[in-house]
Design a protein around this motif. Structure first.
Motif, PDB file in Angstrom:
ATOM      1  N   SER A 143      28.873  72.257  66.437  1.00 39.84           N
ATOM      2  CA  SER A 143      29.600  71.164  65.751  1.00 39.84           C
ATOM      3  C   SER A 143      31.000  71.623  65.359  1.00 39.84           C
ATOM      4  N   LYS A 144      31.096  72.875  64.905  1.00 41.33           N
ATOM      5  CA  LYS A 144      32.406  73.409  64.486  1.00 41.33           C
ATOM      6  C   LYS A 144      33.332  73.557  65.695  1.00 41.33           C
ATOM      7  N   LEU A 145      32.790  74.090  66.803  1.00 46.52           N
ATOM      8  CA  LEU A 145      33.613  74.279  68.008  1.00 46.52           C
ATOM      9  C   LEU A 145      34.065  72.949  68.601  1.00 46.52           C
TER      10      LEU A 145
ATOM     11  N   VAL B  84      38.064  79.178  65.478  1.00 50.95           N
ATOM     12  CA  VAL B  84      37.009  79.354  64.469  1.00 50.95           C
ATOM     13  C   VAL B  84      36.202  80.609  64.807  1.00 50.95           C
ATOM     14  N   ALA B  85      35.432  81.074  63.826  1.00 51.53           N
ATOM     15  CA  ALA B  85      34.617  82.276  64.010  1.00 51.53           C
ATOM     16  C   ALA B  85      33.277  81.919  64.640  1.00 51.53           C
ATOM     17  N   ALA B  86      32.782  82.834  65.481  1.00 52.12           N
ATOM     18  CA  ALA B  86      31.447  82.669  66.064  1.00 52.12           C
ATOM     19  C   ALA B  86      30.698  83.989  65.908  1.00 52.12           C
ATOM     20  N   HIS B  87      29.405  83.894  65.689  1.00 48.16           N
ATOM     21  CA  HIS B  87      28.586  85.104  65.477  1.00 48.16           C
ATOM     22  C   HIS B  87      27.492  85.140  66.538  1.00 48.16           C
TER      23      HIS B  87
ATOM     24  N   TYR C  15      32.312  74.826  53.868  1.00 50.37           N
ATOM     25  CA  TYR C  15      32.179  75.326  55.242  1.00 50.37           C
ATOM     26  C   TYR C  15      33.518  75.301  55.987  1.00 50.37           C
ATOM     27  N   ALA C  16      33.590  76.113  57.027  1.00 49.01           N
ATOM     28  CA  ALA C  16      34.822  76.217  57.809  1.00 49.01           C
ATOM     29  C   ALA C  16      35.211  74.880  58.446  1.00 49.01           C
ATOM     30  N   THR C  17      34.222  74.054  58.804  1.00 51.95           N
ATOM     31  CA  THR C  17      34.551  72.763  59.454  1.00 51.95           C
ATOM     32  C   THR C  17      35.492  71.930  58.580  1.00 51.95           C
TER      33      THR C  17
ATOM     34  N   VAL D  34      36.477  82.739  68.284  1.00 57.03           N
ATOM     35  CA  VAL D  34      36.591  84.193  68.467  1.00 57.03           C
ATOM     36  C   VAL D  34      35.347  84.776  67.809  1.00 57.03           C
ATOM     37  N   THR D  35      34.688  85.716  68.488  1.00 61.17           N
ATOM     38  CA  THR D  35      33.425  86.209  67.925  1.00 61.17           C
ATOM     39  C   THR D  35      33.608  87.414  67.014  1.00 61.17           C
ATOM     40  N   GLN D  36      32.601  87.576  66.163  1.00 64.21           N
ATOM     41  CA  GLN D  36      32.392  88.829  65.472  1.00 64.21           C
ATOM     42  C   GLN D  36      32.179  89.899  66.552  1.00 64.21           C
TER      43      GLN D  36
ATOM     44  N   LEU E  91      42.794  82.290  58.026  1.00 61.56           N
ATOM     45  CA  LEU E  91      42.855  81.557  56.759  1.00 61.56           C
ATOM     46  C   LEU E  91      41.434  81.216  56.335  1.00 61.56           C
ATOM     47  N   THR E  92      41.066  81.596  55.112  1.00 59.62           N
ATOM     48  CA  THR E  92      39.732  81.235  54.607  1.00 59.62           C
ATOM     49  C   THR E  92      39.880  80.137  53.556  1.00 59.62           C
ATOM     50  N   CYS E  93      38.819  79.326  53.397  1.00 63.87           N
ATOM     51  CA  CYS E  93      38.933  78.174  52.490  1.00 63.87           C
ATOM     52  C   CYS E  93      38.076  78.284  51.238  1.00 63.87           C
TER      53      CYS E  93
ATOM     54  N   GLY F 204      24.128  85.435  65.310  1.00 67.66           N
ATOM     55  CA  GLY F 204      23.862  84.550  64.183  1.00 67.66           C
ATOM     56  C   GLY F 204      24.563  85.059  62.938  1.00 67.66           C
ATOM     57  N   HIS F 205      25.001  84.124  62.087  1.00 70.69           N
ATOM     58  CA  HIS F 205      25.687  84.524  60.852  1.00 70.69           C
ATOM     59  C   HIS F 205      24.662  85.079  59.860  1.00 70.69           C
ATOM     60  N   PRO F 206      25.020  86.144  59.135  1.00 69.39           N
ATOM     61  CA  PRO F 206      24.046  86.739  58.200  1.00 69.39           C
ATOM     62  C   PRO F 206      23.519  85.746  57.149  1.00 69.39           C
ATOM     63  N   ARG F 207      24.281  84.684  56.808  1.00 65.35           N
ATOM     64  CA  ARG F 207      23.772  83.726  55.804  1.00 65.35           C
ATOM     65  C   ARG F 207      22.895  82.641  56.428  1.00 65.35           C
ATOM     66  N   SER F 208      22.771  82.626  57.764  1.00 65.11           N
ATOM     67  CA  SER F 208      21.981  81.571  58.418  1.00 65.11           C
ATOM     68  C   SER F 208      20.490  81.855  58.289  1.00 65.11           C
ATOM     69  N   PRO F 209      19.704  80.829  57.977  1.00 65.84           N
ATOM     70  CA  PRO F 209      18.261  81.055  57.862  1.00 65.84           C
ATOM     71  C   PRO F 209      17.613  81.365  59.217  1.00 65.84           C
TER      72      PRO F 209
ATOM     73  N   VAL G 248      46.285  88.278  62.298  1.00 66.40           N
ATOM     74  CA  VAL G 248      46.291  89.041  61.050  1.00 66.40           C
ATOM     75  C   VAL G 248      45.275  88.430  60.086  1.00 66.40           C
ATOM     76  N   THR G 249      44.411  89.272  59.529  1.00 61.41           N
ATOM     77  CA  THR G 249      43.329  88.778  58.668  1.00 61.41           C
ATOM     78  C   THR G 249      43.875  88.340  57.301  1.00 61.41           C
ATOM     79  N   TYR G 250      42.996  87.634  56.577  1.00 62.79           N
ATOM     80  CA  TYR G 250      43.334  87.028  55.275  1.00 62.79           C
ATOM     81  C   TYR G 250      42.313  87.518  54.272  1.00 62.79           C
TER      82      TYR G 250
HETATM   83  P1  FAD Z   1      31.023  78.751  58.584  1.00 63.62           P
HETATM   84  O1  FAD Z   1      31.304  78.304  59.950  1.00 63.62           O
HETATM   85  O2  FAD Z   1      31.247  77.773  57.475  1.00 63.62           O
HETATM   86  O3  FAD Z   1      29.508  79.272  58.552  1.00 63.62           O
HETATM   87  C1  FAD Z   1      28.997  79.971  57.420  1.00 63.62           C
HETATM   88  C2  FAD Z   1      27.498  79.752  57.349  1.00 63.62           C
HETATM   89  O4  FAD Z   1      27.234  78.381  57.033  1.00 63.62           O
HETATM   90  C3  FAD Z   1      26.758  80.007  58.664  1.00 63.62           C
HETATM   91  O5  FAD Z   1      25.501  80.512  58.329  1.00 63.62           O
HETATM   92  C4  FAD Z   1      26.639  78.609  59.279  1.00 63.62           C
HETATM   93  O6  FAD Z   1      25.541  78.511  60.173  1.00 63.62           O
HETATM   94  C5  FAD Z   1      26.414  77.773  58.035  1.00 63.62           C
HETATM   95  N1  FAD Z   1      26.870  76.390  58.152  1.00 63.62           N
HETATM   96  C6  FAD Z   1      28.013  75.941  58.738  1.00 63.62           C
HETATM   97  N2  FAD Z   1      28.108  74.597  58.593  1.00 63.62           N
HETATM   98  C7  FAD Z   1      27.011  74.196  57.898  1.00 63.62           C
HETATM   99  C8  FAD Z   1      26.541  72.935  57.419  1.00 63.62           C
HETATM  100  N3  FAD Z   1      27.213  71.812  57.647  1.00 63.62           N
HETATM  101  N4  FAD Z   1      25.363  72.909  56.734  1.00 63.62           N
HETATM  102  C9  FAD Z   1      24.652  74.044  56.481  1.00 63.62           C
HETATM  103  N5  FAD Z   1      25.068  75.276  56.919  1.00 63.62           N
HETATM  104  C10 FAD Z   1      26.223  75.344  57.618  1.00 63.62           C
HETATM  105  N6  FAD Z   1      36.780  86.742  56.598  1.00 63.62           N
HETATM  106  C11 FAD Z   1      37.849  86.850  55.755  1.00 63.62           C
HETATM  107  O7  FAD Z   1      37.678  86.820  54.525  1.00 63.62           O
HETATM  108  N7  FAD Z   1      39.122  86.988  56.270  1.00 63.62           N
HETATM  109  C12 FAD Z   1      39.384  87.014  57.604  1.00 63.62           C
HETATM  110  O8  FAD Z   1      40.534  87.128  58.015  1.00 63.62           O
HETATM  111  C13 FAD Z   1      38.273  86.903  58.506  1.00 63.62           C
HETATM  112  N8  FAD Z   1      38.480  86.906  59.846  1.00 63.62           N
HETATM  113  C14 FAD Z   1      37.404  86.759  60.693  1.00 63.62           C
HETATM  114  C15 FAD Z   1      37.634  86.729  62.074  1.00 63.62           C
HETATM  115  C16 FAD Z   1      36.575  86.579  62.954  1.00 63.62           C
HETATM  116  C17 FAD Z   1      36.851  86.547  64.441  1.00 63.62           C
HETATM  117  C18 FAD Z   1      35.237  86.460  62.455  1.00 63.62           C
HETATM  118  C19 FAD Z   1      34.098  86.320  63.401  1.00 63.62           C
HETATM  119  C20 FAD Z   1      35.014  86.488  61.090  1.00 63.62           C
HETATM  120  C21 FAD Z   1      36.075  86.626  60.187  1.00 63.62           C
HETATM  121  N9  FAD Z   1      35.885  86.635  58.800  1.00 63.62           N
HETATM  122  C22 FAD Z   1      36.965  86.762  57.951  1.00 63.62           C
HETATM  123  C23 FAD Z   1      34.534  86.572  58.233  1.00 63.62           C
HETATM  124  C24 FAD Z   1      34.103  85.153  57.842  1.00 63.62           C
HETATM  125  O9  FAD Z   1      34.932  84.611  56.835  1.00 63.62           O
HETATM  126  C25 FAD Z   1      32.655  85.260  57.343  1.00 63.62           C
HETATM  127  O10 FAD Z   1      31.795  85.566  58.404  1.00 63.62           O
HETATM  128  C26 FAD Z   1      32.129  84.095  56.555  1.00 63.62           C
HETATM  129  O11 FAD Z   1      30.929  84.521  55.917  1.00 63.62           O
HETATM  130  C27 FAD Z   1      31.765  82.864  57.382  1.00 63.62           C
HETATM  131  O12 FAD Z   1      32.855  82.280  57.909  1.00 63.62           O
HETATM  132  P2  FAD Z   1      32.706  81.132  59.035  1.00 63.62           P
HETATM  133  O13 FAD Z   1      34.063  80.618  59.231  1.00 63.62           O
HETATM  134  O14 FAD Z   1      31.919  81.624  60.181  1.00 63.62           O
HETATM  135  O15 FAD Z   1      31.822  80.061  58.192  1.00 63.62           O
END
Ligand code: FAD
Length: 284
Positions: free
Chosen positions: A163-165, A141-144, A123-125, A172-174, A78-80, A147-152, A47-49
């Motif tokens: 590192s996160k994994l 943890v989330a995987a893209h 960051y999620a870590t 779980v992937t997008q 859970l988001t932080c 690539g994540h849209p905020r990644s350069p 269940v999403t947050y």
């Molecule tokens: P991170 O792993 O922190 O990554 C975010 C960005 O930071 C990436 O570009 C990464 O490359 C970069 N980064 C990571 N570590 C570092 C570092 N040390 N230095 C510099 N850059 C770094 N969102 C919600 O609000 N609620 C939800 O329930 C939810 N569920 C999701 C479920 C799945 C399966 C997925 C794939 C996504 C979900 N999301 C959800 C979206 C997610 O919160 C967003 O994609 C968010 O923008 C990034 O989360 P993340 O955990 O991937 O972040």
């Protein structure tokens, strides 16, 4: 109270994702979807947050209720970002009291209006480390894949993901539409010495325009050739769903053939398309 890391060890998992409903009617829709998907015997549901904690109590109540009332294993997203560590540990205590042992640890997104973010996390870590230190949770943890849209760039994204994994139990992937994007990500992670299982996320297309909007937001490409196949069907909802099921079935079969550790369906709180794909695959 199964731990998802153990479920993944036992073989390919089947899981379904839901979001907390906002209205009574949407709540009935979620109940219906849960009722119709339960017979497939999912390994777990999630269940999403809501961003910034906007669904904190609703997410908790639904996750705890699913485990208690249906016996299905439930994972709490859970988001932080925007949170204090003390708020997170208080919520983790509530999850532990509710017998919830699986957490998807996410960064979340900054507010769309550009407001500054207050809180203890970037960051999620950092959330993974806090959850790990707070009890025996199985942590995803989330995987893209694209690539994540905020990644350069993709290379730094893969490094941060590896590192996160390394700290988590699974990913779980997008959602994505090309098997190559997922397989390429797994290959890149292996080259970085990371073999943590990453479950592909699948979104069967039931409304092409809606999915294209989601895809643009999440950084997933909606391939042109796929868009053209859906465009050719116009507004014929049944044909669109049938093609969506066909396309998702082919993607899932390829992923399973290539050794994916499971399939995670984004259900949007509906059951029909997911049930049809699962039936085509002989699952459940
Ligand atoms: P991170 O792993 O922190 O990554 C975010 C960005 O930071 C990436 O570009 C990464 O490359 C970069 N980064 C990571 N570590 C570092 C570092 N040390 N230095 C510099 N850059 C770094 N969102 C919600 O609000 N609620 C939800 O329930 C939810 N569920 C999701 C479920 C799945 C399966 C997925 C794939 C996504 C979900 N999301 C959800 C979206 C997610 O919160 C967003 O994609 C968010 O923008 C990034 O989360 P993340 O955990 O991937 O972040």
């Amino acid at each position: 109270m199964a731990l998802i890391r153990d479920l993944l060890d036992a073989g390919p998992t089947l899981s379904f994702e839901f979001f907390p409903p906002k209205t009574d009617e949407a709540e009935r829709q979620l109940e219906k979807a849960l009722h119709e998907l339960r017979p497939l015997g999912p390994s777990f549901v999630s269940v999403t947050y809501g961003a910034g904690g906007s669904t904190r109590e609703r997410t908790r109540d639904i996750v705890v209720g699913i485990e208690r009332d249906t016996g299905m294993t439930a994972m709490a997203h859970l988001t932080c970002m925007g949170h204090r560590a003390a708020d997170i540990t208080a919520l983790l205590d509530e999850y532990r009291d509710g017998s919830i042992t699986n957490i998807l640890a996410l960064a979340g997104d900054p507010p769309a209006d550009g407001e500054p973010i207050e809180g203890d996390f970037t960051y999620a870590t950092e959330l993974v480390e806090l959850v790990r230190s707070h009890g025996d949770f199985s942590i995803g943890v989330a995987a893209h894949p694209e690539g994540h849209p905020r990644s350069p760039d993709l290379e730094s994204d893969r490094r941060h993901l590896a590192s996160k994994l390394a700290l988590a139990d699974f990913g779980v992937t997008q959602f994505f539409f090309r098997a190559e994007d997922y397989l390429g990500m797994v290959e890149d992670l292996a080259a970085l010495g990371c073999d943590t299982p990453v479950v592909p996320g699948i979104m069967p297309v039931t409304n092409a325009r809606q999915i294209q909007r989601f895809a643009a937001l999440s950084g997933a490409a909606f391939p042109v050739e796929l868009a053209e196949r859906f465009d050719a069907l116009g507004d014929d909802a049944d044909s669109v769903r049938a093609l969506g099921v066909e396309v998702a079935t082919e993607l899932c079969q390829r992923l399973l053939d290539e050794g994916a550790p499971g399939l995670h369906f984004y259900t949007l709180n509906r059951s029909t398309a997911t049930r049809e794909v699962a039936a085509n695959l002989g699952l459940g």
